[in-house]
Design a protein around this motif. Structure first.
Motif, PDB file in Angstrom:
ATOM      1  N   VAL A   1       0.959  11.963  -1.388  1.00  0.00           N
ATOM      2  CA  VAL A   1       0.352  10.666  -1.503  1.00  0.00           C
ATOM      3  C   VAL A   1       0.661   9.723  -0.863  1.00  0.00           C
ATOM      4  O   VAL A   1       0.952   8.678   0.273  1.00  0.00           O
ATOM      5  N   ARG A   2       2.082   9.177  -0.210  1.00  0.00           N
ATOM      6  CA  ARG A   2       2.382   8.155  -0.022  1.00  0.00           C
ATOM      7  C   ARG A   2       2.770   7.754   1.053  1.00  0.00           C
ATOM      8  O   ARG A   2       2.724   7.382   2.163  1.00  0.00           O
ATOM      9  N   THR A   3       2.745   8.904   1.895  1.00  0.00           N
ATOM     10  CA  THR A   3       2.553   9.777   3.604  1.00  0.00           C
ATOM     11  C   THR A   3       1.606   9.278   3.620  1.00  0.00           C
ATOM     12  O   THR A   3       0.679   8.137   4.804  1.00  0.00           O
ATOM     13  N   ASP A   4      -0.245   9.826   2.745  1.00  0.00           N
ATOM     14  CA  ASP A   4      -0.807   9.059   3.712  1.00  0.00           C
ATOM     15  C   ASP A   4      -1.286   7.772   3.244  1.00  0.00           C
ATOM     16  O   ASP A   4      -2.289   7.268   3.890  1.00  0.00           O
ATOM     17  N   ILE A   5      -0.494   6.697   2.061  1.00  0.00           N
ATOM     18  CA  ILE A   5      -1.084   5.796   1.742  1.00  0.00           C
ATOM     19  C   ILE A   5      -0.120   5.367   3.591  1.00  0.00           C
ATOM     20  O   ILE A   5      -1.178   4.146   3.478  1.00  0.00           O
ATOM     21  N   GLU A   6       0.892   5.716   3.072  1.00  0.00           N
ATOM     22  CA  GLU A   6       1.178   4.857   4.497  1.00  0.00           C
ATOM     23  C   GLU A   6       0.262   4.923   5.591  1.00  0.00           C
ATOM     24  O   GLU A   6       0.201   4.396   6.443  1.00  0.00           O
ATOM     25  N   ARG A   7      -0.555   5.876   6.241  1.00  0.00           N
ATOM     26  CA  ARG A   7      -1.620   6.265   6.918  1.00  0.00           C
ATOM     27  C   ARG A   7      -2.471   5.646   7.052  1.00  0.00           C
ATOM     28  O   ARG A   7      -2.968   4.971   8.524  1.00  0.00           O
ATOM     29  N   LEU A   8      -2.967   5.323   5.531  1.00  0.00           N
ATOM     30  CA  LEU A   8      -4.278   4.346   5.414  1.00  0.00           C
ATOM     31  C   LEU A   8      -3.838   2.647   5.956  1.00  0.00           C
ATOM     32  O   LEU A   8      -4.575   1.750   6.851  1.00  0.00           O
ATOM     33  N   ARG A   9      -2.578   2.333   5.757  1.00  0.00           N
ATOM     34  CA  ARG A   9      -2.474   1.006   6.101  1.00  0.00           C
ATOM     35  C   ARG A   9      -1.997   0.829   7.693  1.00  0.00           C
ATOM     36  O   ARG A   9      -2.199   0.134   8.318  1.00  0.00           O
ATOM     37  N   THR A  10      -1.396   2.062   8.557  1.00  0.00           N
ATOM     38  CA  THR A  10      -1.780   1.940   9.320  1.00  0.00           C
ATOM     39  C   THR A  10      -2.920   1.892  10.281  1.00  0.00           C
ATOM     40  O   THR A  10      -3.298   1.448  10.908  1.00  0.00           O
ATOM     41  N   LEU A  11      -4.142   2.336   8.846  1.00  0.00           N
ATOM     42  CA  LEU A  11      -5.271   2.466  10.383  1.00  0.00           C
ATOM     43  C   LEU A  11      -6.434   0.560   9.952  1.00  0.00           C
ATOM     44  O   LEU A  11      -7.240   0.503  10.758  1.00  0.00           O
ATOM     45  N   GLY A  12      -5.154  -0.105   8.408  1.00  0.00           N
ATOM     46  CA  GLY A  12      -5.573  -1.293   9.008  1.00  0.00           C
ATOM     47  C   GLY A  12      -6.993  -1.240   6.823  1.00  0.00           C
ATOM     48  O   GLY A  12      -6.749  -2.878   6.845  1.00  0.00           O
ATOM     49  N   TYR A  13      -5.934  -0.741   6.570  1.00  0.00           N
ATOM     50  CA  TYR A  13      -6.520  -1.229   4.512  1.00  0.00           C
ATOM     51  C   TYR A  13      -5.564  -1.650   4.481  1.00  0.00           C
ATOM     52  O   TYR A  13      -4.366  -0.777   4.169  1.00  0.00           O
ATOM     53  N   PRO A  14      -5.592  -2.590   3.965  1.00  0.00           N
ATOM     54  CA  PRO A  14      -4.517  -3.013   2.653  1.00  0.00           C
ATOM     55  C   PRO A  14      -4.398  -2.442   1.712  1.00  0.00           C
ATOM     56  O   PRO A  14      -5.113  -3.137  -0.121  1.00  0.00           O
ATOM     57  N   VAL A  15      -3.755  -1.405   1.026  1.00  0.00           N
ATOM     58  CA  VAL A  15      -3.558  -0.680   0.159  1.00  0.00           C
ATOM     59  C   VAL A  15      -2.265  -1.420  -0.766  1.00  0.00           C
ATOM     60  O   VAL A  15      -0.806  -1.502   0.434  1.00  0.00           O
ATOM     61  N   HIS A  16      -1.753  -2.550  -1.580  1.00  0.00           N
ATOM     62  CA  HIS A  16      -1.238  -3.012  -2.015  1.00  0.00           C
ATOM     63  C   HIS A  16      -0.634  -1.838  -3.546  1.00  0.00           C
ATOM     64  O   HIS A  16      -1.191  -0.971  -4.060  1.00  0.00           O
ATOM     65  N   ALA A  17       0.534  -1.721  -3.388  1.00  0.00           N
ATOM     66  CA  ALA A  17       1.408  -1.036  -4.589  1.00  0.00           C
ATOM     67  C   ALA A  17       2.124  -1.756  -5.525  1.00  0.00           C
ATOM     68  O   ALA A  17       3.106  -2.676  -5.119  1.00  0.00           O
ATOM     69  N   THR A  18       2.238  -1.573  -7.111  1.00  0.00           N
ATOM     70  CA  THR A  18       2.775  -2.258  -8.283  1.00  0.00           C
ATOM     71  C   THR A  18       3.585  -1.608  -9.297  1.00  0.00           C
ATOM     72  O   THR A  18       3.461  -0.440  -8.872  1.00  0.00           O
ATOM     73  N   PRO A  19       4.898  -1.664  -8.638  1.00  0.00           N
ATOM     74  CA  PRO A  19       6.172  -0.866  -9.167  1.00  0.00           C
ATOM     75  C   PRO A  19       6.143  -0.621 -10.987  1.00  0.00           C
ATOM     76  O   PRO A  19       5.807  -1.965 -11.280  1.00  0.00           O
TER      77      PRO A  19
END
Length: 319
Positions: A37-55
């Motif tokens: 999931v973390r790897t896929d989130i980074e892939r989406l960010r690379t494509l331009g999707y602003p995925v925000h993460a809250t700890p």
């Protein structure tokens, strides 16, 4: 297990829902590990999707707004709705966006699957758009200026021309844009008049900059609709009359539009404030209520009722 590309689309679809997703929850839905999931989130960010993460325990992932427009993911019904909306806008309901709407529609149709393209083509080919004769259009920049002031709760300053042609300068708290019967209206609180007002957007000329920030007032959606329908209807009346009708107020209210004021006058009667463009139209309009009535304050309407009654009597051959 889904392939990487299919999994990314599924992940993006989940993130578009208005909620926060924890890593374990996404992993469970996608049937992968949290590391994937973390790897896929980074892939989406690379494509331009602003995925925000809250700890934290209450944190998670959420899709936010970015500085650039990434590729959009639409389901079948959403894609059809967007295409039909663009086709409608391309017909000139709002000035200044016809060409851009058509360009966007062409791009969307090129990538639509055949099953969706057939649905859009069937709907658009079966629909006719008639230009409103004499109906003014609204400038797109005016709409966006008003919408922006509503979004950030800033007072709106503008020049306004009323139905009668009177010019004035207004400074209001904008609340909502309403599209009704081919026109755009602004519902706003007018501090100078200490009351709500409704303005035709095509008669508004915004002034910049906007005014100071304000706190939005809570108004139910039903009240907004009633205010627009009632205010717009009565504002265009050229001829007004007061009539006592032989029916309960509740019965007459159900037959009259929102612009008409109905006040009880005992259990079996009510007093109605009505209006129209002429005595002739008002005579026909009152007749459609199908109840007995008497004119209280308008001799001109009474004369027109007598003339119409005689005309109908002659038409029936009862002279």
């Amino acid at each position: 297990m889904l392939e990487t590309s299919a999994r990314l689309l599924r992940l993006l679809s989940l993130l578009q829902l208005p909620r926060d997703w924890t890593g374990p929850a996404l992993a469970e839905r996608l049937e992968v590990s949290t590391r994937t999931v973390r790897t896929d989130i980074e892939r989406l960010r690379t494509l331009g999707y602003p995925v925000h993460a809250t700890p934290g325990v209450a944190g998670g992932y959420r899709l936010g707004a970015g500085s650039a427009l990434p590729p959009l993911l639409l389901d079948d019904d959403e894609a059809v709705a967007v295409a039909v909306g663009l086709a409608t806008a391309a017909n000139g309901a709002v000035t200044g966006i016809e060409e851009t709407s058509m360009r966007a529609l062409v791009k969307l149709q090129q990538v639509l699957p055949a099953r969706l393209r057939h649905r859009v083509e069937a709907l658009t080919s079966a629909t006719m758009h008639l230009p409103g004769i004499g109906r003014p259009t609204v400038d797109a920049s005016t709409l966006t200026t008003i919408a922006g002031a509503i979004r950030v709760s800033e007072r709106l300053r503008f020049d306004y021309e009323t139905h009668s042609g009177t010019a004035s300068r207004r400074d209001v708290e904008p609340h909502r844009l309403v599209h009704w019967r081919g026109h755009w209206y602004l519902v706003a609180w007018d501090p100078a008049r200490d009351d709500w007002r409704t303005f035709r957007v095509d008669r508004i000329t915004p002034k910049t900059p906007n005014g100071p920030r304000f706190t939005q007032r809570v108004v139910p959606e039903a009240d907004i609709a009633e205010r627009v329908q009632g205010g717009v209807g009565s504002a265009t009346w050229r001829y007004r009359a007061q009539v006592r009708m032989a029916a309960p107020a509740s019965e007459i209210r159900a037959k009259m539009p929102a612009a008409v004021t109905v006040e009880p006058d005992g259990p079996e009667h009510c007093v109605v404030q009505v209006g129209s463009d002429s005595p002739q139209l008002l005579t026909l309009y009152l007749g459609l209520a199908d109840v007995d009535f008497e004119v209280i304050d308008n001799p001109e309407l009474a004369d027109e009722l007598l003339a119409t009654a005689e005309r109908f009597r002659r038409a029936a051959g009862r002279e």
